[in-house]
Design a protein around this motif. Structure first.
Motif, short mmCIF file in Angstrom:
data_model
loop_
_atom_site.label_atom_id
_atom_site.label_comp_id
_atom_site.label_asym_id
_atom_site.label_seq_id
_atom_site.Cartn_x
_atom_site.Cartn_y
_atom_site.Cartn_z
N LEU A 228 47.54 41.95 49.72
CA LEU A 228 46.57 40.69 49.48
C LEU A 228 47.47 39.48 49.99
N LEU A 229 48.74 39.54 49.40
CA LEU A 229 49.66 38.52 50.02
C LEU A 229 49.70 38.26 51.44
N ASP A 230 49.71 39.41 52.28
CA ASP A 230 49.83 39.56 53.55
C ASP A 230 48.29 38.85 54.33
N LEU A 231 47.25 39.13 53.71
CA LEU A 231 45.92 38.65 53.91
C LEU A 231 46.00 37.14 53.83
N ARG A 232 46.48 36.75 52.68
CA ARG A 232 46.49 35.14 52.62
C ARG A 232 47.55 34.43 53.56
N ALA A 233 48.58 35.27 53.63
CA ALA A 233 49.40 34.55 54.85
C ALA A 233 49.15 34.46 56.02
N ARG A 234 48.13 35.38 56.57
CA ARG A 234 47.40 35.51 57.98
C ARG A 234 46.08 34.81 57.74
N GLY A 235 45.74 33.90 56.77
CA GLY A 235 44.92 33.00 56.94
C GLY A 235 43.72 33.10 56.15
N LEU A 236 43.61 34.23 55.06
CA LEU A 236 42.53 34.70 54.27
C LEU A 236 42.56 33.79 53.07
N GLU A 237 42.33 32.54 52.92
CA GLU A 237 42.62 31.49 51.92
C GLU A 237 41.57 31.54 50.74
N VAL A 238 40.29 31.48 51.16
CA VAL A 238 39.19 31.28 50.13
C VAL A 238 38.89 32.48 49.28
N ASN A 239 38.75 32.38 48.10
CA ASN A 239 38.50 33.27 47.17
C ASN A 239 37.20 33.97 47.27
N PRO A 240 37.36 35.27 47.38
CA PRO A 240 35.87 35.95 47.47
C PRO A 240 35.33 35.93 46.09
N SER A 241 33.83 36.02 46.06
CA SER A 241 32.94 35.65 44.98
C SER A 241 33.05 36.68 43.90
N LEU A 242 33.34 38.10 44.55
CA LEU A 242 33.17 39.31 43.64
C LEU A 242 33.92 40.38 44.53
N ALA A 243 34.64 41.18 43.53
CA ALA A 243 35.28 42.56 44.16
C ALA A 243 34.63 43.41 43.41
N THR A 244 34.59 44.64 44.04
CA THR A 244 34.23 45.89 43.37
C THR A 244 35.20 46.91 43.97
N GLY A 245 35.77 47.71 42.77
CA GLY A 245 36.83 48.80 42.52
C GLY A 245 36.81 49.56 41.35
N ASP A 246 37.65 50.57 41.49
CA ASP A 246 37.92 51.68 40.42
C ASP A 246 38.69 50.93 39.40
N GLY A 247 38.48 51.17 38.06
CA GLY A 247 39.15 50.43 37.16
C GLY A 247 40.58 50.78 36.93
N ALA A 248 41.10 51.87 37.63
CA ALA A 248 42.46 52.53 37.35
C ALA A 248 43.50 51.55 38.47
N LEU A 249 42.85 50.98 39.39
CA LEU A 249 43.56 50.46 40.47
C LEU A 249 44.61 49.53 39.90
N GLY A 250 45.93 49.37 40.58
CA GLY A 250 46.55 48.22 40.53
C GLY A 250 46.11 46.75 41.10
N PHE A 251 44.88 47.31 41.77
CA PHE A 251 44.43 45.89 42.58
C PHE A 251 43.80 44.85 41.81
N TRP A 252 43.48 45.15 40.62
CA TRP A 252 43.12 43.89 39.74
C TRP A 252 44.16 43.21 39.30
N ALA A 253 45.20 43.66 38.90
CA ALA A 253 46.20 43.07 38.36
C ALA A 253 46.90 41.95 39.74
N ALA A 254 46.69 42.52 40.77
CA ALA A 254 47.41 41.89 42.01
C ALA A 254 46.22 40.89 42.42
N LEU A 255 44.97 41.12 42.18
CA LEU A 255 43.87 40.21 42.72
C LEU A 255 43.99 38.90 41.73
N ARG A 256 43.90 39.08 40.54
CA ARG A 256 43.97 38.01 39.57
C ARG A 256 45.23 36.91 39.89
N LYS A 257 46.23 37.18 40.53
CA LYS A 257 47.38 36.63 40.86
C LYS A 257 47.10 35.96 42.25
#
Length: 418
Positions: A228-257
């Motif tokens: 996610l930090l790589d995406l932001r560094a390459r220009g993806l700066e606007v917060n998406p409205s909604l993200a869908t994923g499995d509850g077990a992912l470390g994705f959520w903790a990273a997304l919140r930051k």
């Protein structure tokens, strides 16, 4: 006794399919020759008024280049490219660049796309020569296993360039995230289980796009944070409205930051599988139907009622299953705050799961990928190929209202809030 004359009819040795292929090949050759000649005629006609120092027509035909063959899906088609001469001084001359059959072309574009498709769909490198001989005939040159080896090197470079592309000006309204595990045959024992982190998004126009594919350490927060930090560094700066994923992912903790303004939707397919896994098989069909009543409910209130009923029905005997469901209660129902036309797309990570069915087909046939980069490249090429067929979101016209922050209640725009 009647006399009869018998006439022996010799049937062709070729099959009807071979005859048809030959007819098509000859027809293609004739049409191609006509297109090449027409292209040259047009080039010269557009320059009829040009004259050289002696007053002669400056751009004229000058014979033909040596005949060469171009590999197509119909087999080898011979062509003769007309030669064009420009008599003007060196600084004024134009080089004729054929568009129908570019210089040095040996394979048609459809062939260039078809070869990767064969490999990626499960034909191994070693079997490629035999497969091509059956399809194109035994004399098809330049289509050996070595061709695929060279193509794989090209695909690796394509993946590297794509994974570093600029995202400035891009925006994704919805995200789908998942972690996919693949087997790597040629890595050391500790690295033979590879986790691929996959992120897809929906554009403001409602088109689904592959955003990122990278390998990480399991599905950890750190791995997703790097992505996610790589995406932001390459220009993806606007917060998406909604993200869908499995509850077990470390994705959520990273997304919140990294994108703290993005709301969360747990995938109902993953959640259903996780809940049922904690129940005996004899109970699963009825429990699955009860879970369907929750996420298929027309309103949040009806979904809450179905949720409470499931908890009350199964809590005493199957506490682990109920706890698994209850811990994500609010994020399982987030989709009710978005347009009803989008619910089909938002409740699950199916856009990723359905595409990865093809990836698993390939890895099952080859018993895993040979190396880490080969696996990444294969997944990238397959998903980019699948992306061409991804359909636009239902009700994509309403995405503009989602971006504007319009409130939706049970999938319907809240006119009072507006």
């Amino acid at each position: 006794m009647d006399e009869r004359s018998e006439k022996v009819v010799a049937f062709p040795q070729q099959s009807s399919q071979d005859v048809l292929t030959e007819i098509l090949r000859k027809g293609a050759q004739r049409l191609l020759a006509e297109a090449i000649e027409a292209e040259v005629d047009q080039h010269i006609a557009e320059r009829l008024g040009l004259r050289d120092a002696q007053g002669r027509q400056a751009v004229v035909r000058n014979g033909h280049l040596p005949e060469r063959e171009v590999q197509t899906v119909l087999g080898a088609v011979p062509i003769r490219q007309a030669r064009v001469r420009d008599r003007r001084p060196a600084g004024e001359r134009e080089r004729f660049e054929p568009g129908v059959v570019p210089r040095y072309l040996r394979k048609s574009r459809s062939m260039e796309e078809w070869l990767p498709w064969l490999y990626l769909k499960g034909v191994s490198t070693g079997d490629f020569g035999e497969a091509l001989a059956v399809i194109l005939g035994p004399d098809a040159p330049g289509l050996s296993a070595a061709t695929i080896t060279r193509l794989k090197a090209t695909w690796e470079e394509e993946y590297r360039v794509w994974s570093r592309r600029s995202l400035h000006g891009r925006r994704y309204v919805y995200l789908w995230a998942d972690g996919i595990h693949c087997q790597i045959r040629l890595e050391d024992a500790g690295n033979q289980r590879q986790c691929l982190l996959v992120l897809m998004g929906a554009t403001p126009q409602g088109r689904k796009e592959l955003i990122a594919v990278m390998d990480g350490y399991r599905e950890s927060e750190q791995s997703w944070m790097e992505l996610l930090l790589d995406l932001r560094a390459r220009g993806l700066e606007v917060n998406p409205s909604l993200a869908t994923g499995d509850g077990a992912l470390g994705f959520w903790a990273a997304l919140r930051k990294v994108y703290p303004g993005t709301r969360e939707q747990r995938c109902w397919v993953h959640k259903t599988a996780n809940v049922l896994d904690k129940m005996p098989k004899s109970v699963q069909p009825k429990a699955k139907a009860a879970l369907h009543e929750i996420w298929m409910a027309p309103t949040r209130a009806k979904a809450e009622e179905a949720f409470d009923l499931f908890v009350a029905t199964y809590a005493a005997k199957y506490a682990a299953a109920v706890d698994c469901l209850k811990k994500d209660r609010s994020t399982l129902l987030t989709f009710y705050d978005f347009p009803a036309e989008h619910w089909l797309h938002l409740r699950t990570t199916n856009p990723i799961e359905s595409t990865f069915a093809t990836v698993r087909l390939r890895t099952d046939k080859t018993k895993g990928s040979g190396s880490r980069i080969a696996c990444l490249t294969m997944v990238f090429k397959l998903m980019m190929s699948a992306q061409k067929k991804w359909r636009v979101l239902n009700g994509h016209e309403q995405i503009a209202e989602v971006i504007q922050g319009v409130q939706f209640v049970d999938g319907i725009k809240n006119e009072k809030a507006a």
